[in-house]
Write a protein that holds these residues in place. Sequence first.
Motif, mmCIF file in Angstrom:
data_model
loop_
_atom_site.group_PDB
_atom_site.id
_atom_site.type_symbol
_atom_site.label_atom_id
_atom_site.label_comp_id
_atom_site.label_asym_id
_atom_site.label_seq_id
_atom_site.Cartn_x
_atom_site.Cartn_y
_atom_site.Cartn_z
ATOM 1 N N TRP A 183 0.685 -1.177 0.015
ATOM 2 C CA TRP A 183 -0.087 0.054 -0.026
ATOM 3 C C TRP A 183 1.025 1.276 -0.066
ATOM 4 N N LEU A 184 2.085 1.042 0.832
ATOM 5 C CA LEU A 184 3.059 2.306 0.787
ATOM 6 C C LEU A 184 3.434 2.442 -0.764
ATOM 7 N N ILE A 185 3.841 1.328 -1.377
ATOM 8 C CA ILE A 185 4.261 1.516 -2.870
ATOM 9 C C ILE A 185 3.301 1.879 -3.700
ATOM 10 N N SER A 186 1.902 1.781 -3.442
ATOM 11 C CA SER A 186 1.102 2.279 -4.062
ATOM 12 C C SER A 186 1.019 3.835 -4.093
ATOM 13 N N VAL A 187 1.083 4.581 -3.099
ATOM 14 C CA VAL A 187 1.306 5.808 -2.804
ATOM 15 C C VAL A 187 2.797 6.503 -3.699
ATOM 16 N N LEU A 188 3.465 5.675 -3.229
ATOM 17 C CA LEU A 188 4.987 6.044 -4.141
ATOM 18 C C LEU A 188 4.628 6.037 -5.778
ATOM 19 N N VAL A 189 4.028 5.115 -6.100
ATOM 20 C CA VAL A 189 3.761 4.929 -7.392
ATOM 21 C C VAL A 189 2.903 6.414 -8.017
ATOM 22 N N GLY A 190 1.867 6.839 -7.135
ATOM 23 C CA GLY A 190 1.256 7.973 -7.450
ATOM 24 C C GLY A 190 2.043 9.185 -7.327
ATOM 25 N N VAL A 191 2.880 9.217 -6.357
ATOM 26 C CA VAL A 191 4.080 10.388 -6.370
ATOM 27 C C VAL A 191 4.856 10.225 -7.467
ATOM 28 N N SER A 192 5.297 9.116 -8.064
ATOM 29 C CA SER A 192 6.098 9.088 -9.105
ATOM 30 C C SER A 192 5.330 9.750 -10.408
ATOM 31 N N PHE A 193 3.973 9.202 -10.669
ATOM 32 C CA PHE A 193 2.931 9.693 -11.965
ATOM 33 C C PHE A 193 3.036 11.281 -11.663
ATOM 34 N N ALA A 194 2.982 11.894 -10.298
ATOM 35 C CA ALA A 194 2.794 13.373 -10.029
ATOM 36 C C ALA A 194 4.068 14.025 -10.481
ATOM 37 N N LEU A 195 5.075 13.518 -10.109
ATOM 38 C CA LEU A 195 6.482 14.012 -10.696
ATOM 39 C C LEU A 195 6.527 14.138 -12.202
ATOM 40 N N ILE A 196 5.985 13.084 -12.934
ATOM 41 C CA ILE A 196 6.424 12.804 -14.268
ATOM 42 C C ILE A 196 5.602 14.019 -14.644
ATOM 43 N N LEU A 197 4.155 14.130 -14.212
ATOM 44 C CA LEU A 197 3.259 15.098 -14.991
ATOM 45 C C LEU A 197 3.682 16.778 -14.277
ATOM 46 N N LEU A 198 4.432 16.708 -13.532
ATOM 47 C CA LEU A 198 4.790 18.193 -12.734
ATOM 48 C C LEU A 198 5.045 19.295 -14.062
ATOM 49 N N PRO A 199 5.648 19.204 -15.011
ATOM 50 C CA PRO A 199 5.864 20.036 -15.799
ATOM 51 C C PRO A 199 4.734 20.514 -16.704
ATOM 52 N N PHE A 200 3.562 19.866 -16.557
ATOM 53 C CA PHE A 200 2.336 20.338 -17.414
ATOM 54 C C PHE A 200 1.436 20.937 -16.453
ATOM 55 N N GLY A 201 1.854 21.338 -15.247
ATOM 56 C CA GLY A 201 0.881 22.007 -14.318
ATOM 57 C C GLY A 201 0.503 21.343 -12.970
ATOM 58 N N THR A 202 -0.275 22.240 -12.471
ATOM 59 C CA THR A 202 -0.749 21.535 -11.106
ATOM 60 C C THR A 202 -1.859 20.674 -11.247
ATOM 61 N N LEU A 203 -2.935 21.018 -12.074
ATOM 62 C CA LEU A 203 -3.947 19.944 -12.429
ATOM 63 C C LEU A 203 -3.551 18.529 -12.502
ATOM 64 N N PRO A 204 -2.588 18.633 -13.918
ATOM 65 C CA PRO A 204 -2.024 17.165 -14.308
ATOM 66 C C PRO A 204 -1.228 16.547 -13.031
ATOM 67 N N LEU A 205 -0.527 17.336 -12.259
ATOM 68 C CA LEU A 205 0.264 16.806 -11.109
ATOM 69 C C LEU A 205 -0.878 15.958 -10.177
ATOM 70 N N LEU A 206 -1.914 16.800 -9.777
ATOM 71 C CA LEU A 206 -2.843 16.324 -8.911
ATOM 72 C C LEU A 206 -3.562 15.157 -9.433
ATOM 73 N N GLY A 207 -3.842 14.995 -10.758
ATOM 74 C CA GLY A 207 -4.407 13.980 -11.632
ATOM 75 C C GLY A 207 -3.658 12.702 -11.599
ATOM 76 N N GLY A 208 -2.214 12.984 -11.636
ATOM 77 C CA GLY A 208 -1.180 12.033 -11.669
ATOM 78 C C GLY A 208 -1.253 11.314 -10.345
ATOM 79 N N LEU A 209 -1.144 12.043 -9.241
ATOM 80 C CA LEU A 209 -1.062 11.729 -7.784
ATOM 81 C C LEU A 209 -2.024 10.692 -7.591
ATOM 82 N N VAL A 210 -3.505 11.149 -7.728
ATOM 83 C CA VAL A 210 -4.744 10.483 -7.442
ATOM 84 C C VAL A 210 -4.627 9.445 -8.266
#
Length: 154
Positions: free
Chosen positions: A19-46
Amino acid sequence: MQPSAAPYEERLTAPRSWWLISVLVGVSFALILLPFGTLPLLGGLVGGTAVAAVMASAYGSPRIRVVGDALIAGEARIPVSALGAAEVLDPEEARAWRTYKADVRAFLLLRAYIPTALRVEVTDPEDPTPYLYLSTREPERLAAAIAGAKTPAA
Protein backbone atom coordinates in the motif's frame (compact mmCIF):
# COMPACT_ATOMS: atom_id res chain seq x y z
CA MET A 1 -28.66 -28.88 7.33
CA GLN A 2 -25.26 -27.39 6.50
CA PRO A 3 -23.93 -24.67 8.78
CA SER A 4 -24.02 -21.23 7.16
CA ALA A 5 -20.50 -20.27 8.24
CA ALA A 6 -17.50 -21.76 6.47
CA PRO A 7 -15.24 -23.83 8.76
CA TYR A 8 -12.26 -22.13 7.14
CA GLU A 9 -11.90 -18.90 5.21
CA GLU A 10 -8.80 -16.86 4.44
CA ARG A 11 -8.13 -13.92 2.14
CA LEU A 12 -4.58 -13.75 0.84
CA THR A 13 -4.23 -9.99 1.26
CA ALA A 14 -1.25 -8.08 -0.02
CA PRO A 15 1.28 -6.99 2.60
CA ARG A 16 1.08 -3.48 4.09
CA SER A 17 4.24 -2.40 2.30
CA TRP A 18 2.42 -2.76 -1.03
CA TRP A 19 0.00 0.00 0.00
CA LEU A 20 2.97 2.31 0.65
CA ILE A 21 4.32 1.38 -2.77
CA SER A 22 0.92 2.34 -4.25
CA VAL A 23 1.32 5.84 -2.79
CA LEU A 24 4.87 6.02 -4.13
CA VAL A 25 3.61 5.08 -7.60
CA GLY A 26 1.15 7.97 -7.36
CA VAL A 27 3.95 10.33 -6.33
CA SER A 28 6.00 9.11 -9.29
CA PHE A 29 3.14 9.85 -11.70
CA ALA A 30 2.74 13.27 -10.11
CA LEU A 31 6.44 14.04 -10.64
CA ILE A 32 6.25 12.87 -14.25
CA LEU A 33 3.32 15.21 -14.88
CA LEU A 34 4.80 18.14 -12.89
CA PRO A 35 6.01 20.03 -16.02
CA PHE A 36 2.43 20.15 -17.31
CA GLY A 37 1.02 22.08 -14.34
CA THR A 38 -0.78 21.67 -11.06
CA LEU A 39 -3.94 19.99 -12.32
CA PRO A 40 -2.09 17.20 -14.21
CA LEU A 41 0.17 16.80 -11.16
CA LEU A 42 -2.84 16.21 -8.90
CA GLY A 43 -4.43 13.94 -11.49
CA GLY A 44 -1.25 11.89 -11.68
CA LEU A 45 -1.05 11.64 -7.90
CA VAL A 46 -4.66 10.55 -7.47
CA GLY A 47 -4.87 8.43 -10.62
CA GLY A 48 -1.51 6.70 -10.15
CA THR A 49 -2.22 5.92 -6.51
CA ALA A 50 -5.70 4.63 -7.34
CA VAL A 51 -4.54 2.37 -10.17
CA ALA A 52 -1.68 0.95 -8.11
CA ALA A 53 -3.99 0.37 -5.12
CA VAL A 54 -6.56 -1.40 -7.30
CA MET A 55 -3.84 -3.65 -8.72
CA ALA A 56 -2.51 -4.48 -5.22
CA SER A 57 -6.03 -5.19 -4.02
CA ALA A 58 -6.85 -7.40 -7.02
CA TYR A 59 -3.68 -9.42 -6.56
CA GLY A 60 -4.44 -9.80 -2.87
CA SER A 61 -8.07 -10.79 -3.35
CA PRO A 62 -7.93 -14.61 -3.71
CA ARG A 63 -9.67 -16.50 -0.96
CA ILE A 64 -9.28 -20.03 0.29
CA ARG A 65 -12.44 -21.53 1.77
CA VAL A 66 -13.72 -24.87 2.87
CA VAL A 67 -17.49 -24.77 2.44
CA GLY A 68 -19.62 -27.86 2.90
CA ASP A 69 -17.88 -30.63 0.97
CA ALA A 70 -15.75 -28.40 -1.29
CA LEU A 71 -12.43 -26.61 -1.16
CA ILE A 72 -12.55 -23.29 -2.98
CA ALA A 73 -9.12 -21.84 -3.75
CA GLY A 74 -9.20 -18.74 -5.90
CA GLU A 75 -11.17 -19.70 -9.01
CA ALA A 76 -10.85 -23.46 -8.41
CA ARG A 77 -13.56 -25.50 -6.71
CA ILE A 78 -12.58 -29.04 -5.74
CA PRO A 79 -14.75 -31.57 -3.88
CA VAL A 80 -12.93 -32.76 -0.75
CA SER A 81 -13.70 -36.34 -1.79
CA ALA A 82 -11.16 -35.85 -4.61
CA LEU A 83 -8.43 -34.79 -2.17
CA GLY A 84 -5.90 -37.00 -0.43
CA ALA A 85 -3.35 -36.30 2.26
CA ALA A 86 -2.53 -32.72 3.21
CA GLU A 87 1.04 -31.78 4.06
CA VAL A 88 1.80 -28.62 6.05
CA LEU A 89 4.83 -26.89 4.55
CA ASP A 90 7.13 -24.74 6.65
CA PRO A 91 8.87 -21.81 4.89
CA GLU A 92 11.85 -23.88 3.75
CA GLU A 93 9.75 -26.78 2.45
CA ALA A 94 7.27 -24.37 0.83
CA ARG A 95 10.13 -22.73 -1.06
CA ALA A 96 11.29 -26.17 -2.25
CA TRP A 97 7.79 -27.04 -3.55
CA ARG A 98 7.62 -23.67 -5.35
CA THR A 99 10.93 -24.31 -7.10
CA TYR A 100 12.80 -27.55 -7.74
CA LYS A 101 10.18 -29.98 -6.34
CA ALA A 102 7.31 -28.39 -8.29
CA ASP A 103 5.30 -30.31 -10.86
CA VAL A 104 4.14 -28.30 -13.88
CA ARG A 105 0.73 -30.00 -13.72
CA ALA A 106 0.06 -28.88 -10.14
CA PHE A 107 -2.49 -26.22 -9.22
CA LEU A 108 -0.67 -23.36 -7.50
CA LEU A 109 -2.37 -20.61 -5.55
CA LEU A 110 0.95 -19.01 -4.86
CA ARG A 111 1.71 -15.78 -3.06
CA ALA A 112 5.47 -15.41 -2.52
CA TYR A 113 4.98 -13.00 0.39
CA ILE A 114 3.27 -15.76 2.41
CA PRO A 115 6.05 -18.06 3.64
CA THR A 116 3.97 -21.12 4.64
CA ALA A 117 1.77 -23.34 2.50
CA LEU A 118 -0.29 -26.51 2.34
CA ARG A 119 0.24 -29.23 -0.27
CA VAL A 120 -2.81 -31.42 -0.83
CA GLU A 121 -2.74 -34.52 -3.03
CA VAL A 122 -5.45 -34.88 -5.68
CA THR A 123 -6.69 -38.49 -5.73
CA ASP A 124 -9.27 -38.19 -8.52
CA PRO A 125 -8.09 -40.52 -11.34
CA GLU A 126 -9.84 -38.32 -13.93
CA ASP A 127 -7.87 -35.23 -12.87
CA PRO A 128 -4.28 -34.90 -14.18
CA THR A 129 -3.43 -32.46 -11.37
CA PRO A 130 -1.11 -34.28 -8.92
CA TYR A 131 -1.52 -31.84 -6.04
CA LEU A 132 -2.67 -28.41 -4.93
CA TYR A 133 -0.13 -25.95 -3.55
CA LEU A 134 -1.94 -23.34 -1.49
CA SER A 135 -0.13 -20.40 0.09
CA THR A 136 -1.74 -19.88 3.48
CA ARG A 137 -0.89 -18.15 6.71
CA GLU A 138 -2.60 -20.92 8.71
CA PRO A 139 -1.77 -24.27 7.05
CA GLU A 140 -2.63 -26.36 10.14
CA ARG A 141 -6.13 -24.88 10.35
CA LEU A 142 -6.70 -25.38 6.61
CA ALA A 143 -5.56 -29.02 6.81
CA ALA A 144 -7.88 -29.59 9.78
CA ALA A 145 -10.80 -27.98 7.92
CA ILE A 146 -10.23 -30.21 4.87
CA ALA A 147 -10.02 -33.28 7.10
CA GLY A 148 -13.18 -32.17 8.92
CA ALA A 149 -15.04 -31.71 5.64
CA LYS A 150 -14.08 -35.25 4.58
CA THR A 151 -15.52 -36.71 7.77
CA PRO A 152 -19.29 -37.24 7.43
CA ALA A 153 -21.36 -35.29 9.96
CA ALA A 154 -23.15 -37.36 12.56
